[in-house]
Design a protein around this motif. Structure first.
Motif, PDB file in Angstrom:
ATOM      1  N   SER A  47     -28.376  89.667 -40.456  1.00 35.46           N
ATOM      2  CA  SER A  47     -28.405  88.900 -41.702  1.00 35.46           C
ATOM      3  C   SER A  47     -29.811  88.424 -42.061  1.00 35.46           C
ATOM      4  O   SER A  47     -30.071  88.073 -43.207  1.00 35.46           O
ATOM      5  CB  SER A  47     -27.472  87.692 -41.599  1.00 35.46           C
ATOM      6  OG  SER A  47     -27.941  86.771 -40.628  1.00 35.46           O
ATOM      7  N   SER A  48     -30.730  88.443 -41.100  1.00 35.90           N
ATOM      8  CA  SER A  48     -32.088  87.944 -41.346  1.00 35.90           C
ATOM      9  C   SER A  48     -33.086  89.054 -41.665  1.00 35.90           C
ATOM     10  O   SER A  48     -34.266  88.790 -41.881  1.00 35.90           O
ATOM     11  CB  SER A  48     -32.584  87.170 -40.120  1.00 35.90           C
ATOM     12  OG  SER A  48     -32.724  88.039 -39.004  1.00 35.90           O
ATOM     13  N   ILE A  49     -32.628  90.306 -41.714  1.00 33.74           N
ATOM     14  CA  ILE A  49     -33.531  91.447 -41.931  1.00 33.74           C
ATOM     15  C   ILE A  49     -33.638  91.741 -43.426  1.00 33.74           C
ATOM     16  O   ILE A  49     -32.627  91.977 -44.089  1.00 33.74           O
ATOM     17  CB  ILE A  49     -33.024  92.682 -41.163  1.00 33.74           C
ATOM     18  CG1 ILE A  49     -33.085  92.416 -39.659  1.00 33.74           C
ATOM     19  CG2 ILE A  49     -33.847  93.921 -41.527  1.00 33.74           C
ATOM     20  CD1 ILE A  49     -32.427  93.480 -38.807  1.00 33.74           C
ATOM     21  N   THR A 102     -27.765  91.423 -52.446  1.00 30.22           N
ATOM     22  CA  THR A 102     -28.879  91.741 -53.349  1.00 30.22           C
ATOM     23  C   THR A 102     -30.221  91.336 -52.770  1.00 30.22           C
ATOM     24  O   THR A 102     -31.264  91.736 -53.289  1.00 30.22           O
ATOM     25  CB  THR A 102     -28.685  91.028 -54.699  1.00 30.22           C
ATOM     26  OG1 THR A 102     -28.613  89.607 -54.477  1.00 30.22           O
ATOM     27  CG2 THR A 102     -27.412  91.500 -55.383  1.00 30.22           C
ATOM     28  N   ARG A 103     -30.221  90.537 -51.699  1.00 32.14           N
ATOM     29  CA  ARG A 103     -31.469  90.067 -51.088  1.00 32.14           C
ATOM     30  C   ARG A 103     -31.865  90.874 -49.854  1.00 32.14           C
ATOM     31  O   ARG A 103     -32.805  90.505 -49.152  1.00 32.14           O
ATOM     32  CB  ARG A 103     -31.348  88.581 -50.717  1.00 32.14           C
ATOM     33  CG  ARG A 103     -31.254  87.653 -51.920  1.00 32.14           C
ATOM     34  CD  ARG A 103     -32.500  87.731 -52.766  1.00 32.14           C
ATOM     35  NE  ARG A 103     -32.467  86.840 -53.917  1.00 32.14           N
ATOM     36  CZ  ARG A 103     -33.413  86.777 -54.833  1.00 32.14           C
ATOM     37  NH1 ARG A 103     -34.474  87.585 -54.733  1.00 32.14           N
ATOM     38  NH2 ARG A 103     -33.313  85.955 -55.856  1.00 32.14           N
ATOM     39  N   ILE A 210     -39.176  95.034 -56.081  1.00 33.81           N
ATOM     40  CA  ILE A 210     -39.139  94.960 -54.615  1.00 33.81           C
ATOM     41  C   ILE A 210     -39.799  93.672 -54.128  1.00 33.81           C
ATOM     42  O   ILE A 210     -39.276  92.973 -53.252  1.00 33.81           O
ATOM     43  CB  ILE A 210     -39.831  96.193 -54.003  1.00 33.81           C
ATOM     44  CG1 ILE A 210     -39.013  97.451 -54.288  1.00 33.81           C
ATOM     45  CG2 ILE A 210     -40.026  96.010 -52.499  1.00 33.81           C
ATOM     46  CD1 ILE A 210     -39.742  98.742 -53.983  1.00 33.81           C
ATOM     47  N   MET A 211     -40.939  93.356 -54.717  1.00 35.67           N
ATOM     48  CA  MET A 211     -41.670  92.157 -54.312  1.00 35.67           C
ATOM     49  C   MET A 211     -40.816  90.900 -54.514  1.00 35.67           C
ATOM     50  O   MET A 211     -40.778  90.010 -53.656  1.00 35.67           O
ATOM     51  CB  MET A 211     -42.983  92.046 -55.109  1.00 35.67           C
ATOM     52  CG  MET A 211     -43.922  90.960 -54.627  1.00 35.67           C
ATOM     53  SD  MET A 211     -45.447  90.915 -55.622  1.00 35.67           S
ATOM     54  CE  MET A 211     -46.074  92.573 -55.341  1.00 35.67           C
ATOM     55  N   LYS A 212     -40.122  90.825 -55.640  1.00 33.05           N
ATOM     56  CA  LYS A 212     -39.298  89.658 -55.935  1.00 33.05           C
ATOM     57  C   LYS A 212     -38.167  89.532 -54.917  1.00 33.05           C
ATOM     58  O   LYS A 212     -37.857  88.434 -54.447  1.00 33.05           O
ATOM     59  CB  LYS A 212     -38.729  89.755 -57.347  1.00 33.05           C
ATOM     60  CG  LYS A 212     -39.724  89.464 -58.438  1.00 33.05           C
ATOM     61  CD  LYS A 212     -39.066  89.535 -59.806  1.00 33.05           C
ATOM     62  CE  LYS A 212     -40.063  89.191 -60.922  1.00 33.05           C
ATOM     63  NZ  LYS A 212     -39.436  89.284 -62.265  1.00 33.05           N
ATOM     64  N   GLY A 216     -37.771  86.565 -52.250  1.00 36.00           N
ATOM     65  CA  GLY A 216     -36.520  85.809 -52.198  1.00 36.00           C
ATOM     66  C   GLY A 216     -35.925  85.774 -50.802  1.00 36.00           C
ATOM     67  O   GLY A 216     -35.411  84.756 -50.355  1.00 36.00           O
ATOM     68  N   SER A 217     -36.040  86.895 -50.082  1.00 38.39           N
ATOM     69  CA  SER A 217     -35.553  86.954 -48.709  1.00 38.39           C
ATOM     70  C   SER A 217     -36.359  86.012 -47.815  1.00 38.39           C
ATOM     71  O   SER A 217     -35.808  85.332 -46.956  1.00 38.39           O
ATOM     72  CB  SER A 217     -35.651  88.385 -48.165  1.00 38.39           C
ATOM     73  OG  SER A 217     -34.874  89.267 -48.941  1.00 38.39           O
TER      74      SER A 217
END
Length: 221
Positions: A47-49, A102-103, A210-212, A216-217
């Motif tokens: 979940s953190s990747i 989506t993130r 991609i950057m956004k 966000g992640s």
């Protein structure tokens, strides 16, 4: 993997086959996941990747009109690990939030076909990045596959065995050859994405998108 300067002209099949071999992840970094218990043990980690190399495999169909029952294998990969999921109903349910997140970027080749297969199983994959269309600056007007992409960006030959690619992916126990093949496809896709993004090879709109998502992640983490 070291990153030589990419070539600026299309490569022939003979040139690609003459390159040094692509180095896949070592076997101890490739996890074959067959049970929900194994999935749950990885839940927090997965979940953190923010970015996964992504691919799937299905048992081939040979009869006219025969519909695939796949996906039978789903691969996710990072810079140092690959997760090869042997699909069951409960494993597919486990992966659904990741595939629809989506993130979390899912990057790969031929993802339109993958998305169609997943939608048929009630999953709407999100934040998919199709890599095959981002090689115009290398002299390619049409889409390229992962083998050509690895040759262009890393000057390495990623061997693709038709015997393995068309093997029975629904078997209970994958062979070492199947496991290595599956992991390599997702791992190579991750490496290709990383280089294209770092070299600003995507269109400005896609680069910004991609950057956004990555920002966000990071904020969420």
């Amino acid at each position: 993997m070291n990153t030589p300067q990419p070539t600026a002209v299309p490569l022939s099949k003979e040139q690609i086959r003459g390159l040094p071999a692509f180095e896949n992840l070592p076997s101890e970094k490739i996890m074959v996941i067959q049970t929900l218990q194994q999935c749950l043990a990885l839940q927090q980690q997965l979940s953190s990747i923010p970015v996964f190399g992504f691919d799937s495999e299905s048992k081939p169909t040979f009869k006219v009109g025969e519909q695939s029952t796949g996906p039978h294998v789903i691969q996710l990969a990072t810079h140092d690990s690959a997760y090869v999921f042997q699909v069951s109903a409960e494993i597919l349910d486990f992966l659904k939030p990741i595939l629809e997140n989506t993130r979390q970027l899912k990057v790969g080749f031929g993802l339109n076909n993958d998305a169609h297969i997943f939608r048929r199983r009630g999953i709407q994959p999100a934040s998919l990045i199709e890599l095959s269309k981002s090689f115009a600056s290398f002299g390619y007007r049409s889409q390229v596959g992962v083998q050509t992409a690895i040759a262009l960006l890393f000057q390495r030959y990623l061997a693709k065995s038709k015997k393995i690619s068309t093997s029975n992916w629904a078997v209970k126990q994958l062979s070492p050859q199947q496991t290595g093949y599956a992991a390599a496809d997702a791992y190579a896709a991750f490496l290709v994405f990383e280089q294209l993004y770092q070299q600003h090879r995507f269109t400005p709109q896609l680069q910004q998108q991609i950057m956004k998502i990555l920002e966000g992640s990071t904020d969420k983490a």
